[in-house]
Scaffold this motif. Structure first.
Motif, PDB file in Angstrom:
ATOM      1  N   ILE A 111     -67.503 -72.713   4.872  1.00  0.00           N
ATOM      2  CA  ILE A 111     -66.624 -71.950   3.625  1.00  0.00           C
ATOM      3  C   ILE A 111     -65.614 -71.345   4.632  1.00  0.00           C
ATOM      4  CG2 ILE A 111     -68.347 -71.836   1.954  1.00  0.00           C
ATOM      5  CD1 ILE A 111     -68.380 -68.721   2.760  1.00  0.00           C
ATOM      6  N   ASP A 112     -65.600 -71.451   5.925  1.00  0.00           N
ATOM      7  CA  ASP A 112     -64.332 -70.750   6.697  1.00  0.00           C
ATOM      8  C   ASP A 112     -63.381 -71.738   6.916  1.00  0.00           C
ATOM      9  OD1 ASP A 112     -66.088 -68.344   7.141  1.00  0.00           O
ATOM     10  OD2 ASP A 112     -67.078 -69.423   9.040  1.00  0.00           O
ATOM     11  N   THR A 113     -62.672 -71.804   5.826  1.00  0.00           N
ATOM     12  CA  THR A 113     -61.361 -72.527   5.624  1.00  0.00           C
ATOM     13  C   THR A 113     -60.097 -71.819   5.300  1.00  0.00           C
ATOM     14  OG1 THR A 113     -61.888 -73.218   3.426  1.00  0.00           O
ATOM     15  CG2 THR A 113     -62.663 -74.809   5.224  1.00  0.00           C
ATOM     16  N   HIS A 114     -59.098 -72.555   5.490  1.00  0.00           N
ATOM     17  CA  HIS A 114     -57.808 -71.886   4.829  1.00  0.00           C
ATOM     18  C   HIS A 114     -56.968 -73.063   4.458  1.00  0.00           C
ATOM     19  CE1 HIS A 114     -56.702 -72.703   9.032  1.00  0.00           C
ATOM     20  NE2 HIS A 114     -55.536 -72.926   8.743  1.00  0.00           N
ATOM     21  N   ILE A 115     -56.068 -72.691   3.789  1.00  0.00           N
ATOM     22  CA  ILE A 115     -55.083 -73.900   3.073  1.00  0.00           C
ATOM     23  C   ILE A 115     -53.762 -73.949   3.727  1.00  0.00           C
ATOM     24  CG2 ILE A 115     -53.770 -75.069   1.192  1.00  0.00           C
ATOM     25  CD1 ILE A 115     -56.585 -74.132  -0.632  1.00  0.00           C
ATOM     26  N   GLU A 116     -53.259 -74.947   4.315  1.00  0.00           N
ATOM     27  CA  GLU A 116     -51.593 -74.911   4.727  1.00  0.00           C
ATOM     28  C   GLU A 116     -50.950 -75.917   4.131  1.00  0.00           C
ATOM     29  OE1 GLU A 116     -51.828 -76.127   8.768  1.00  0.00           O
ATOM     30  OE2 GLU A 116     -53.162 -74.339   9.391  1.00  0.00           O
ATOM     31  N   LYS A 117     -49.689 -75.664   3.985  1.00  0.00           N
ATOM     32  CA  LYS A 117     -48.698 -76.494   3.350  1.00  0.00           C
ATOM     33  C   LYS A 117     -47.859 -77.027   4.481  1.00  0.00           C
ATOM     34  CE  LYS A 117     -45.384 -77.125  -0.544  1.00  0.00           C
ATOM     35  NZ  LYS A 117     -44.757 -76.427  -1.577  1.00  0.00           N
ATOM     36  N   ARG A 118     -47.821 -78.305   4.494  1.00  0.00           N
ATOM     37  CA  ARG A 118     -47.109 -79.054   5.344  1.00  0.00           C
ATOM     38  C   ARG A 118     -46.192 -79.833   4.690  1.00  0.00           C
ATOM     39  NH1 ARG A 118     -51.799 -80.731   9.505  1.00  0.00           N
ATOM     40  NH2 ARG A 118     -52.554 -78.749   9.869  1.00  0.00           N
ATOM     41  N   GLY A 119     -44.897 -79.619   4.617  1.00  0.00           N
ATOM     42  CA  GLY A 119     -43.854 -80.423   3.827  1.00  0.00           C
ATOM     43  C   GLY A 119     -44.312 -80.002   2.400  1.00  0.00           C
ATOM     44  N   LYS A 120     -44.626 -81.180   1.591  1.00  0.00           N
ATOM     45  CA  LYS A 120     -44.875 -81.183   0.426  1.00  0.00           C
ATOM     46  C   LYS A 120     -46.472 -81.307   0.252  1.00  0.00           C
ATOM     47  CE  LYS A 120     -40.861 -82.923  -1.390  1.00  0.00           C
ATOM     48  NZ  LYS A 120     -40.033 -83.802  -2.473  1.00  0.00           N
ATOM     49  N   VAL A 121     -47.233 -81.326   1.451  1.00  0.00           N
ATOM     50  CA  VAL A 121     -48.694 -81.814   1.346  1.00  0.00           C
ATOM     51  C   VAL A 121     -49.557 -80.523   1.379  1.00  0.00           C
ATOM     52  CG1 VAL A 121     -50.461 -83.192   2.329  1.00  0.00           C
ATOM     53  CG2 VAL A 121     -48.249 -84.035   2.048  1.00  0.00           C
ATOM     54  N   TRP A 122     -50.550 -80.294   0.686  1.00  0.00           N
ATOM     55  CA  TRP A 122     -51.531 -79.136   1.145  1.00  0.00           C
ATOM     56  C   TRP A 122     -52.752 -79.641   1.874  1.00  0.00           C
ATOM     57  CZ3 TRP A 122     -50.451 -74.170  -0.316  1.00  0.00           C
ATOM     58  CH2 TRP A 122     -49.160 -73.940  -1.247  1.00  0.00           C
ATOM     59  N   ILE A 123     -52.839 -78.817   2.966  1.00  0.00           N
ATOM     60  CA  ILE A 123     -53.983 -79.236   3.753  1.00  0.00           C
ATOM     61  C   ILE A 123     -55.184 -78.439   3.937  1.00  0.00           C
ATOM     62  CG2 ILE A 123     -54.582 -80.178   6.018  1.00  0.00           C
ATOM     63  CD1 ILE A 123     -51.910 -81.407   6.207  1.00  0.00           C
ATOM     64  N   LEU A 124     -56.375 -78.999   3.581  1.00  0.00           N
ATOM     65  CA  LEU A 124     -57.584 -77.861   3.809  1.00  0.00           C
ATOM     66  C   LEU A 124     -57.928 -78.064   5.437  1.00  0.00           C
ATOM     67  CD1 LEU A 124     -59.767 -76.208   2.432  1.00  0.00           C
ATOM     68  CD2 LEU A 124     -61.220 -78.027   2.374  1.00  0.00           C
ATOM     69  N   VAL A 125     -57.854 -76.963   6.170  1.00  0.00           N
ATOM     70  CA  VAL A 125     -58.147 -76.743   7.468  1.00  0.00           C
ATOM     71  C   VAL A 125     -59.502 -75.911   7.795  1.00  0.00           C
ATOM     72  CG1 VAL A 125     -57.481 -76.304   9.801  1.00  0.00           C
ATOM     73  CG2 VAL A 125     -55.521 -77.016   8.294  1.00  0.00           C
ATOM     74  N   CYS A 126     -60.365 -76.657   8.457  1.00  0.00           N
ATOM     75  CA  CYS A 126     -61.523 -75.838   8.692  1.00  0.00           C
ATOM     76  C   CYS A 126     -61.753 -75.162   9.939  1.00  0.00           C
ATOM     77  CB  CYS A 126     -62.674 -76.952   8.701  1.00  0.00           C
ATOM     78  SG  CYS A 126     -64.351 -76.230   8.959  1.00  0.00           S
ATOM     79  N   GLU A 127     -62.032 -73.860   9.874  1.00  0.00           N
ATOM     80  CA  GLU A 127     -61.902 -73.001  11.129  1.00  0.00           C
ATOM     81  C   GLU A 127     -63.047 -73.204  11.841  1.00  0.00           C
ATOM     82  OE1 GLU A 127     -61.251 -69.105   9.758  1.00  0.00           O
ATOM     83  OE2 GLU A 127     -59.215 -69.691   8.804  1.00  0.00           O
ATOM     84  N   ALA A 128     -64.107 -73.853  11.538  1.00  0.00           N
ATOM     85  CA  ALA A 128     -65.517 -73.810  12.181  1.00  0.00           C
ATOM     86  C   ALA A 128     -65.249 -75.314  13.023  1.00  0.00           C
ATOM     87  CB  ALA A 128     -66.628 -74.171  11.270  1.00  0.00           C
ATOM     88  N   CYS A 129     -65.070 -76.557  12.407  1.00  0.00           N
ATOM     89  CA  CYS A 129     -64.920 -77.782  13.192  1.00  0.00           C
ATOM     90  C   CYS A 129     -63.693 -78.305  13.556  1.00  0.00           C
ATOM     91  CB  CYS A 129     -65.826 -78.758  12.193  1.00  0.00           C
ATOM     92  SG  CYS A 129     -65.125 -79.120  10.747  1.00  0.00           S
ATOM     93  N   GLY A 130     -62.731 -77.731  12.745  1.00  0.00           N
ATOM     94  CA  GLY A 130     -61.468 -78.146  12.849  1.00  0.00           C
ATOM     95  C   GLY A 130     -60.548 -79.312  12.067  1.00  0.00           C
ATOM     96  N   ALA A 131     -61.744 -79.933  10.988  1.00  0.00           N
ATOM     97  CA  ALA A 131     -61.328 -80.854  10.449  1.00  0.00           C
ATOM     98  C   ALA A 131     -60.160 -80.508   9.481  1.00  0.00           C
ATOM     99  CB  ALA A 131     -62.577 -81.510   9.622  1.00  0.00           C
ATOM    100  N   GLU A 132     -59.423 -81.693   8.959  1.00  0.00           N
ATOM    101  CA  GLU A 132     -58.340 -81.385   7.959  1.00  0.00           C
ATOM    102  C   GLU A 132     -58.679 -82.445   6.894  1.00  0.00           C
ATOM    103  OE1 GLU A 132     -54.693 -81.841  10.080  1.00  0.00           O
ATOM    104  OE2 GLU A 132     -54.987 -79.736  11.241  1.00  0.00           O
ATOM    105  N   GLN A 133     -58.357 -82.071   5.689  1.00  0.00           N
ATOM    106  CA  GLN A 133     -58.072 -82.859   4.818  1.00  0.00           C
ATOM    107  C   GLN A 133     -57.043 -82.585   3.686  1.00  0.00           C
ATOM    108  OE1 GLN A 133     -62.059 -83.678   2.691  1.00  0.00           O
ATOM    109  NE2 GLN A 133     -61.006 -84.213   0.791  1.00  0.00           N
ATOM    110  N   THR A 134     -56.495 -83.683   3.191  1.00  0.00           N
ATOM    111  CA  THR A 134     -55.363 -83.296   2.076  1.00  0.00           C
ATOM    112  C   THR A 134     -56.031 -82.907   0.902  1.00  0.00           C
ATOM    113  OG1 THR A 134     -55.360 -85.732   1.505  1.00  0.00           O
ATOM    114  CG2 THR A 134     -53.587 -84.857   3.304  1.00  0.00           C
ATOM    115  N   LEU A 135     -55.004 -82.039   0.120  1.00  0.00           N
ATOM    116  CA  LEU A 135     -55.780 -81.607  -1.189  1.00  0.00           C
ATOM    117  C   LEU A 135     -54.846 -82.201  -2.480  1.00  0.00           C
ATOM    118  CD1 LEU A 135     -56.340 -77.895  -0.237  1.00  0.00           C
ATOM    119  CD2 LEU A 135     -58.287 -79.501  -0.487  1.00  0.00           C
TER     120      LEU A 135
END
Length: 158
Positions: A131-155
């Motif tokens: 659950i150690d994640t944060h959400i970033e906005k890159r352009g028009k896309v929202w991305i869930l970024v995991c602080e534990a493993c570094g994985a990224e997923q579009t939302l």
């Protein structure tokens, strides 16, 4: 059999030959890797506070909404926008009191289910479950970024 003849021929130093022996030791290398990896902090049991619901006429008030948002590590505006979209109703977040006022009657059970869906979609890492994640906005896309493993997923936007 010597695996590193070219290195050992160059290295006459005793300290360097000791380091080379360590590189051949699997257990030492494995221990070194585990020292470098940060501990996994967010994958334990995640308990969301039970929503404290008050119904006044056709409105529903969630008294502990600020606490819920803080536990989710998300802005209250984001969580309230999600709930209002899912419930197809208007509402407002009162910053002073930390309450969310929804213009629809909703049971605490339904709110709990919606918050669980929010956690699954917008908080928990799909790769490692942290659950150690944060959400970033890159352009028009929202991305869930995991602080534990570094994985990224579009939302999905909401």
């Amino acid at each position: 059999m010597n695996l590193y003849p070219f290195v050992e021929s160059i290295a006459g130093d005793a300290a360097l030959s000791e380091d080379l022996e360590k590189l051949k030791d699997y257990e030492w290398l494995l221990g070194r890797v585990y020292e470098k990896i940060p501990p996994k902090s967010g994958s334990g049991t995640f308990e969301l506070p039970e929503p404290q619901v008050i119904r006044v006429g056709t409105q529903t008030i969630i008294k502990n909404f600020r606490d819920i948002s803080q536990k989710l590590k998300r802005e209250p505006d984001m969580v309230s926008r999600y709930l209002m979209k899912e419930l197809a109703s208007a509402g407002s977040y009162e910053e002073g009191s930390g309450q969310l006022v929804l213009s629809v009657k909703v049971s605490s059970k339904v709110l709990k289910q919606l918050l669980d869906m929010f956690v699954k979609s917008y908080v928990k890492c799909p790769t490692c479950g942290s659950i150690d994640t944060h959400i970033e906005k890159r352009g028009k896309v929202w991305i869930l970024v995991c602080e534990a493993c570094g994985a990224e997923q579009t939302l999905k936007p909401f």
